[in-house]
Enzyme design. Structure first.
Site, PDB file in Angstrom:
ATOM      1  CE  LYS A 136      29.034  -9.258 -20.686  1.00 38.32           C
ATOM      2  NZ  LYS A 136      29.458 -10.421 -21.412  1.00 38.32           N
ATOM      3  CE  LYS A 172      32.831 -10.151 -19.757  1.00 43.16           C
ATOM      4  NZ  LYS A 172      32.859 -11.387 -20.549  1.00 43.16           N
TER       5      LYS A 172
HETATM    6  C1  PBG Z   1      32.300 -14.584 -21.352  1.00 46.95           C
HETATM    7  C2  PBG Z   1      31.016 -13.869 -21.219  1.00 46.95           C
HETATM    8  C3  PBG Z   1      30.271 -13.661 -20.063  1.00 46.95           C
HETATM    9  C4  PBG Z   1      29.136 -12.966 -20.451  1.00 46.95           C
HETATM   10  C5  PBG Z   1      29.192 -12.796 -21.819  1.00 46.95           C
HETATM   11  N1  PBG Z   1      30.383 -13.341 -22.274  1.00 46.95           N
HETATM   12  C6  PBG Z   1      30.484 -14.131 -18.679  1.00 46.95           C
HETATM   13  C7  PBG Z   1      31.561 -13.602 -17.852  1.00 46.95           C
HETATM   14  O1  PBG Z   1      32.368 -12.784 -18.271  1.00 46.95           O
HETATM   15  O2  PBG Z   1      31.641 -14.057 -16.713  1.00 46.95           O
HETATM   16  C8  PBG Z   1      28.056 -12.536 -19.516  1.00 46.95           C
HETATM   17  C9  PBG Z   1      26.764 -12.211 -20.132  1.00 46.95           C
HETATM   18  C10 PBG Z   1      25.674 -12.057 -19.151  1.00 46.95           C
HETATM   19  O3  PBG Z   1      25.866 -12.100 -17.922  1.00 46.95           O
HETATM   20  O4  PBG Z   1      24.544 -11.876 -19.614  1.00 46.95           O
HETATM   21  N2  PBG Z   1      32.261 -15.484 -22.422  1.00 46.95           N
END
Ligand code: PBG
Length: 332
Positions: free
Chosen positions: A256, A204
């Site tokens: 991601k 991520k």
């Molecule tokens: C953290 C989380 C995020 C997203 C999913 N889980 C936000 C981040 O890491 O800042 C982002 C999902 C999206 O942007 O659609 N709980």
């Protein structure tokens, strides 16, 4: 007849032969998206009586408890692979305690959703503290304001058990703490939840494209997540993150964001012995919606192409806010 530049003894290769009609193209297609490939992320906000639009994500809402059940039932009826639930609490604190509480919005919703759909569709939950902390970080902070990895792990372990008790079938730890999959797996097994799976947000990246999500969960974050999420410059490191999560017991791994990271999806798909997911995130959604609203691109084609590209790169599962709409198109 034959173009001069081709020596006569060779056939002239004509890839266009297979592109001539819709039926030929359908036959020759290497990849296709199926509703079961799609996972729909859903937001549920405490205290709402009506779903509330998210202005930066036109078409996506924060659900009330009631509308959430309808959305999950529809997802099941459409044959989607799963739903991923995010909770937006009314009260936040330094340790995100509303995320652990049995009657917190996310855990309560998981119970209601499971009561509604049973095992018809896979119910997953985001396992992270950022929606529940008053500072918006994915973990707890130490005295100097840094995210404390190991103190956060204790909370993730408790949160995992609470979510499993509430009925989540797959947990999605998204906080990028080192060792998170191991402590979650251990805590689940110790509590008798050895059937509950872990979809690790393995690679991520810290991304500007999460912007609209921050509105979706009313995030309190100031600053950024660069001390725990990956650097966009790094490709090799994604392999290491996946290897660690696999060693710690991940059942599935995720990349991601998706579209800017298809090289990573392809790398992971090539080495992963477990299913690979990719998350088409909020900013990817909003960019296409905004361009389409301006008449600059064809909305449906752009959506279909973007999701197909993620599949082609090697993801078996795609988390996308268009999951339900795509599934209705796939039925057409
Ligand atoms: C953290 C989380 C995020 C997203 C999913 N889980 C936000 C981040 O890491 O800042 C982002 C999902 C999206 O942007 O659609 N709980």
């Amino acid at each position: 007849m034959f173009p001069k530049q081709f020596p006569k003894q060779f056939p002239m290769h004509r890839p266009r032969r297979l592109r001539r009609t819709p039926a030929l193209r359908r036959l020759a297609r290497e990849h296709r998206v199926h509703p079961a490939d799609l996972i729909l992320p859903l937001f549920v906000r405490e205290g709402l009586s009506q779903p509330q639009p998210i202005s930066s994500m036109p078409g996506v809402v924060q659900h009330s408890s009631e509308s959430l059940l309808r959305a999950v039932a529809q997802a099941a009826e459409l044959g989607l692979g799963g739903v991923m639930l995010f909770g937006v609490p009314q009260q936040r604190d330094a340790t995100g305690s509303a995320g652990l509480a049995e009657d917190g919005i996310l855990n309560r919703s998981l119970r209601e959703v499971r009561a509604e759909v049973g095992e018809q569709i896979v119910v997953m939950s985001d396992l992270c503290l950022d929606e529940f902390t008053d500072h918006g970080h994915c973990g707890v902070l130490d005295e100097s304001g840094h995210v404390d990895n190991d103190a956060t792990l204790d909370l993730y372990a408790q949160m995992a058990v609470a979510q499993a008790q509430a009925g989540a079938q797959i947990l999605g730890p998204s906080g990028m703490m080192d060792g998170q999959v191991a402590v979650i797996r251990q805590a689940l097994d110790a509590a008798g939840f050895n059937e509950v799976g872990v979809l690790a947000y393995a690679a991520k990246y810290a991304s500007a494209f999460y912007g609209p999500f921050r509105e979706a969960v009313d995030s309190q974050l100031t600053g950024d997540r660069r001390s725990y999420q990956m650097d966009a410059a790094n490709r090799r490191e994604a392999i290491r993150e996946v290897e660690l999560d696999l060693a710690e017991g991940a059942d599935m791994v995720m990349v991601k964001p998706a579209l800017g990271y298809l090289d990573i999806v392809a790398d992971i798909a090539a080495m992963s012995p477990v299913p690979v997911a990719a998350y088409q995130i909020s900013g990817e959604y909003s960019m296409i919606e905004a361009a389409a609203a301006n008449g600059w691109i064809d909305r449906r084609s752009a959506i279909e192409e973007s999701v197909l590209s993620i599949k082609r790169a090697g993801a078996e599962s795609i988390l996308t806010y268009w999951a339900a709409e795509l599934a209705t198109w796939l039925r057409d």
